[in-house]
Design a protein around this motif. Structure first.
Motif, PDB file in Angstrom:
ATOM      1  N   ARG A  11      16.164  39.575  23.619  1.00  0.00           N
ATOM      2  CA  ARG A  11      16.894  39.829  22.371  1.00  0.00           C
ATOM      3  C   ARG A  11      17.254  41.306  22.210  1.00  0.00           C
ATOM      4  O   ARG A  11      18.302  41.635  21.647  1.00  0.00           O
ATOM      5  N   TYR A  12      16.391  42.202  22.689  1.00  0.00           N
ATOM      6  CA  TYR A  12      16.610  43.637  22.477  1.00  0.00           C
ATOM      7  C   TYR A  12      16.580  44.377  23.821  1.00  0.00           C
ATOM      8  O   TYR A  12      15.618  45.076  24.136  1.00  0.00           O
TER       9      TYR A  12
ATOM     10  N   LEU B 198      12.120  40.732  13.517  1.00  0.00           N
ATOM     11  CA  LEU B 198      11.838  42.121  13.882  1.00  0.00           C
ATOM     12  C   LEU B 198      13.096  42.983  13.870  1.00  0.00           C
ATOM     13  O   LEU B 198      13.007  44.210  13.755  1.00  0.00           O
TER      14      LEU B 198
ATOM     15  N   ALA C 148       8.632  32.585  18.756  1.00  0.00           N
ATOM     16  CA  ALA C 148       9.170  33.803  19.348  1.00  0.00           C
ATOM     17  C   ALA C 148      10.625  34.010  18.937  1.00  0.00           C
ATOM     18  O   ALA C 148      11.047  35.141  18.664  1.00  0.00           O
TER      19      ALA C 148
ATOM     20  N   CYS D 145       2.038  38.107  25.439  1.00  0.00           N
ATOM     21  CA  CYS D 145       2.591  39.456  25.254  1.00  0.00           C
ATOM     22  C   CYS D 145       2.781  40.266  26.531  1.00  0.00           C
ATOM     23  O   CYS D 145       3.339  41.355  26.476  1.00  0.00           O
TER      24      CYS D 145
ATOM     25  N   ILE E 224      10.490  49.292  25.550  1.00  0.00           N
ATOM     26  CA  ILE E 224       9.353  48.372  25.545  1.00  0.00           C
ATOM     27  C   ILE E 224       8.442  48.741  26.705  1.00  0.00           C
ATOM     28  O   ILE E 224       8.913  48.978  27.823  1.00  0.00           O
TER      29      ILE E 224
ATOM     30  N   ARG F  52      10.416  35.105  15.200  1.00  0.00           N
ATOM     31  CA  ARG F  52       9.757  36.404  14.982  1.00  0.00           C
ATOM     32  C   ARG F  52      10.565  37.551  15.544  1.00  0.00           C
ATOM     33  O   ARG F  52      10.657  38.624  14.925  1.00  0.00           O
ATOM     34  N   THR F  53      11.151  37.371  16.717  1.00  0.00           N
ATOM     35  CA  THR F  53      11.957  38.455  17.276  1.00  0.00           C
ATOM     36  C   THR F  53      13.205  38.687  16.437  1.00  0.00           C
ATOM     37  O   THR F  53      13.648  39.831  16.271  1.00  0.00           O
TER      38      THR F  53
ATOM     39  N   TYR G 173       8.392  49.306  21.317  1.00  0.00           N
ATOM     40  CA  TYR G 173       7.400  48.228  21.233  1.00  0.00           C
ATOM     41  C   TYR G 173       6.392  48.410  22.356  1.00  0.00           C
ATOM     42  O   TYR G 173       6.770  48.684  23.501  1.00  0.00           O
TER      43      TYR G 173
ATOM     44  N   LEU H 133      11.344  38.787  23.373  1.00  0.00           N
ATOM     45  CA  LEU H 133      11.596  40.115  22.818  1.00  0.00           C
ATOM     46  C   LEU H 133      12.529  40.918  23.717  1.00  0.00           C
ATOM     47  O   LEU H 133      13.496  41.535  23.253  1.00  0.00           O
TER      48      LEU H 133
END
Length: 331
Positions: free
Chosen positions: A154-155, A108, A101, A125, A160, A104-105, A116, A151
């Motif tokens: 981080r953002y 992204l 994670a 998820c 989302i 991958r994040t 998202y 996710l």
């Protein structure tokens, strides 16, 4: 009838809008049982306006399909410790998923995402209300998937949402509005922006912000007015976070009504008594739930074109997302 093109066009980009999505929602057969959870709204409706970046954390950490289902389990000695384990085997995937994670994040971040959509209830998820099992076997719905948590950390300003919540017309419209707003905002800040440009960006989003949170609109206005005292990076980062946080607040019928009454003030000198009365009645019909928002907005757009009311013509509120999505037909 000619299409209204508000000032949002100033912040447009030729690159497609990209949205991250759980792979199963696009119909990919990646679930533990070898199936999928294809979303018609994503694939048949929104997919015509965006590009999807598909992600399946469980497949990408090496779990096959079909596979053993996995679940979140609360630590016996530490309730704050959540482990991701095989439902029957007890095989622990926590460290592998957390390491994945993080990688991958971060990756992204290079995909230029504007939103998202996550698969609800998933231990990898799920955004919220994911089952977390106690050592006794009892479950509570107070968890979030490990990938989804990484996710969101981080953002924090990225729009989302879970696919299940998109069945609610108000949440659906809110998410898509945030996606397009985020894209405009990022396009603006990726250019050689100026404080004057930020004032303009804020101004054309005035009615959008008022529909979501008049308080946030005022706070953002004060922030922009004092921005010359701050470093540029801080201006960009703080405005983005505050702007997107404001749009997370659902626009309500009462606030939409107030916004339309505000807009009517800019048309009073152009409308005769009969037309003004019809507009007042139409706004009240919306307030009482007799007609959807699109009915009055369509008439406002007609008058804005006919009388070329500059202030209203530039307001993103009149078209915050493509009308072909018909999102305001249901709110």
């Amino acid at each position: 009838m000619e299409r209204v093109v508000p000032a949002k066009g100033l912040y447009a980009s030729d690159a497609p809008i990209r949205i991250g999505v759980s792979s199963c929602l696009l119909g990919e057969q990646v679930r533990f049982d070898g199936g999928h959870k294809r979303s018609d709204f994503l694939t048949e409706t929104l997919g015509g306006f965006v590009e999807f970046v598909a992600v399946c954390p469980e497949i990408e950490i090496g779990l096959g399909t079909p596979r053993e289902s996995i679940r979140l389990i609360r630590g016996a000695d530490d309730a704050d410790t959540i482990r991701l384990v095989g439902n029957k085997s007890g095989l622990d995937h926590t460290d592998k998923m957390n390491a994945y994670a993080a990688r991958r994040t971060a990756a992204l971040g290079r995909e230029d995402l504007s939103g998202y959509v996550l698969k609800k209830d998933s231990p990898s998820c799920g955004m919220e209300r994911v089952r977390v099992y106690a050592p006794s076997g009892m479950a509570t719905r107070d968890g979030a998937g490990l990938f989804a948590s990484a996710l969101m950390r981080r953002y924090p300003s990225l729009p989302i949402e879970e696919e299940g919540r998109l069945n609610d017309p108000h949440l659906r419209e809110n998410f898509v509005e945030r996606v397009f707003a985020y894209r405009r905002l990022r396009s603006f800040f990726s250019s050689r922006w100026t404080l004057g440009g930020l004032v303009q960006f804020h101004t054309v989003h005035k009615l959008v912000l008022m529909a979501h949170s008049p308080k946030a609109y005022s706070e953002l206005g004060r922030f922009v007015a004092n921005a010359k005292r701050l470093e540029r990076d801080k201006v960009r980062d703080d405005y983005e976070l505050m702007f997107m946080d404001a749009l997370k607040k659902l626009a309500t019928t009462a606030r939409h009504t107030n916004v339309m009454q505000h807009m009517l003030g800019y048309l009073r000198e152009h409308l005769d008594k009969t037309a003004r009365g019809e507009m007042v009645e139409l706004i009240d019909d919306y307030r009482r739930g007799l007609v959807p928002l699109i009915v009055s907005i369509t008439l406002f757009r007609h008058f804005v074109r006919e009388f070329d009311v500059a202030y209203l013509r530039e307001q993103v509120y009149l078209e915050p997302h493509p009308k072909e999505l018909m999102l305001r037909n249901h709110v």
